[in-house]
Design an enzyme around this catalytic site. Structure first.
Site, PDB file in Angstrom:
ATOM      1  N   LEU A 158       0.821  -1.214   0.000  1.00  0.00           N
ATOM      2  CA  LEU A 158       0.000   0.000   0.000  1.00  0.00           C
ATOM      3  C   LEU A 158       0.853   1.261   0.000  1.00  0.00           C
ATOM      4  O   LEU A 158       0.342   2.367  -0.195  1.00  0.00           O
ATOM      5  CB  LEU A 158      -0.823   0.043   1.293  1.00  0.00           C
ATOM      6  CG  LEU A 158      -2.180  -0.603   1.332  1.00  0.00           C
ATOM      7  CD1 LEU A 158      -2.769  -0.423   2.718  1.00  0.00           C
ATOM      8  CD2 LEU A 158      -3.087   0.051   0.299  1.00  0.00           C
ATOM      9  N   LYS A 177      14.660  -6.116   6.717  1.00  0.00           N
ATOM     10  CA  LYS A 177      14.678  -5.125   7.797  1.00  0.00           C
ATOM     11  C   LYS A 177      15.907  -5.244   8.710  1.00  0.00           C
ATOM     12  O   LYS A 177      16.329  -4.263   9.304  1.00  0.00           O
ATOM     13  CB  LYS A 177      13.399  -5.216   8.642  1.00  0.00           C
ATOM     14  CG  LYS A 177      12.169  -4.660   7.928  1.00  0.00           C
ATOM     15  CD  LYS A 177      10.976  -4.613   8.865  1.00  0.00           C
ATOM     16  CE  LYS A 177       9.740  -4.142   8.125  1.00  0.00           C
ATOM     17  NZ  LYS A 177       8.599  -3.940   9.020  1.00  0.00           N
ATOM     18  N   GLY A 229      10.503 -10.506  15.273  1.00  0.00           N
ATOM     19  CA  GLY A 229      10.900  -9.119  15.037  1.00  0.00           C
ATOM     20  C   GLY A 229       9.890  -8.106  15.563  1.00  0.00           C
ATOM     21  O   GLY A 229      10.268  -7.109  16.194  1.00  0.00           O
ATOM     22  N   LEU A 285      -1.160  -6.466  16.153  1.00  0.00           N
ATOM     23  CA  LEU A 285      -0.370  -5.761  15.136  1.00  0.00           C
ATOM     24  C   LEU A 285      -0.797  -6.125  13.711  1.00  0.00           C
ATOM     25  O   LEU A 285      -0.404  -5.460  12.755  1.00  0.00           O
ATOM     26  CB  LEU A 285       1.134  -6.017  15.331  1.00  0.00           C
ATOM     27  CG  LEU A 285       1.819  -4.953  16.203  1.00  0.00           C
ATOM     28  CD1 LEU A 285       1.285  -4.936  17.614  1.00  0.00           C
ATOM     29  CD2 LEU A 285       3.324  -5.148  16.249  1.00  0.00           C
TER      30      LEU A 285
END
Ligand code: ATR
Length: 294
Positions: free
Chosen positions: A22, A71, A134, A231
């Site tokens: 997105l 990441k 993570g 989350l």
């Protein structure tokens, strides 16, 4: 949309895969709303992330977002790192500097902002975190930095929970922070926890399309939770959130965090602060286009 010319700044997202993202919709809309001449594109990087970052720097790309699976590995390609991102061990936003890119973790900035907006303070609170990957690490470091009194991990792999608990404890000791109690548990040990907890659901369980799945289904666990954040942002209401609400708790999901991590990156790149009003317009526009659940 602003005019694209020789002075247009280029931004993007590196990850694999990235086609479902997105982020281009959010960032290109923000550029139009703030009348800044910039474009944001997805770059699918299949390995060699360090070379990709070096190439981006040489091409003059002003900033990048970083997603799965880079990441952590992107950190070795940076010229500087924000202390909070370093502590978390994960970076999702790169800002171009003279010598290279500086890395930040705006996922945590986004989560913090979502909590603030919902009137949730972590100071002095008891926290339970489901997961030890993570996302759990980032959440736990945020809780420790923001003054939580007790942090409990519940994870399927007990050893991972133990090593994460040690890392969080080490951080609080190194920083001479207030005394924080940090403990690791197996998932089935949830009955040992006290009441009045703030919970963070940091596993991938319940993510679309497995929407009926949940790590703990016993209502006795949910009775202990005052506030809980999942989350996951797809679906909008997860099974975990339903169970929290059934026992009278407040449940938040990860969709605000998603918007706010993008807002924070946009602010870092452009040295501006976006107003709540503009962020509200952005959210409405994304709802209107059916890009986020309303
Ligand atoms: P992320 O970066 O999104 O946190 P991750 O590092 O792969 O992803 O972590 C995923 C988390 O979800 C882990 O805590 C994992 O538990 P394990 O450490 O035992 O692997 C948890 N998880 C994933 N699938 C699970 C399942 N079916 N039941 C319980 N926990 C699960």
């Amino acid at each position: 949309m602003c005019k694209i010319d020789g002075n247009t700044s280029v931004y993007g997202l590196i990850g694999y895969p990235v086609r479902h993202t997105l982020s281009p919709a959010i960032h290109n809309r923000l550029a139009a709303m703030t009348k800044i001449s910039s474009v944001y594109l997805p770059f699918e990087v299949a390995g060699e992330v360090e070379s990709a970052v070096r190439g981006a720097f040489l091409l003059g790309i002003q900033g990048l977002n970083v997603t799965v699976p880079y990441k952590n590995t992107v950190i070795s390609a940076l010229s500087a790192i924000d202390p909070e991102a370093e502590r978390i061990g994960a970076v999702n936003t790169l800002v171009k500097t003279q010598n290279g890119y500086k890395g930040y973790n705006t996922d945590v900035i986004g989560l913090r902002r979502e909590l603030k907006e919902a009137g949730v303070s972590l100071f002095g609170k008891k926290i339970v975190i489901l997961g030890a990957g993570g996302a759990a690490r980032a959440t736990a470091m945020m809780c420790a930095a923001d003054g939580a009194a007790e942090i409990y991990f519940l994870n399927r792999s007990y050893e991972k929970a133990v090593s994460l608990a040690e890392a969080v404890h080490q951080y609080t000791a190194d920083e001479h922070r207030h005394e924080v109690i940090v403990r690791a548990h197996r998932i089935e040990e949830y009955h040992k926890l006290q009441n009045e907890l703030i919970a963070f659901q940091c596993t991938s369980v319940g993510l679309y399309p497995n929407v009926n799945e949940v790590v703990i289904s016993d209502s006795n666990f949910y009775k202990k939770l005052d506030i809980a954040v999942d989350l996951i942002y797809r679906p909008k209401q997860t099974r975990f959130m339903e169970l929290v609400k059934q026992e009278g708790g407040v449940a938040l999901n990860g969709s605000k965090m998603l918007i706010y991590q993008a807002v924070a990156a946009y602010e870092l790149w452009n040295h501006i602060e976006l107003s709540e009003e503009l962020i509200g317009e952005l959210i409405n526009a994304l709802h209107g286009e059916g890009l986020i659940d309303g």
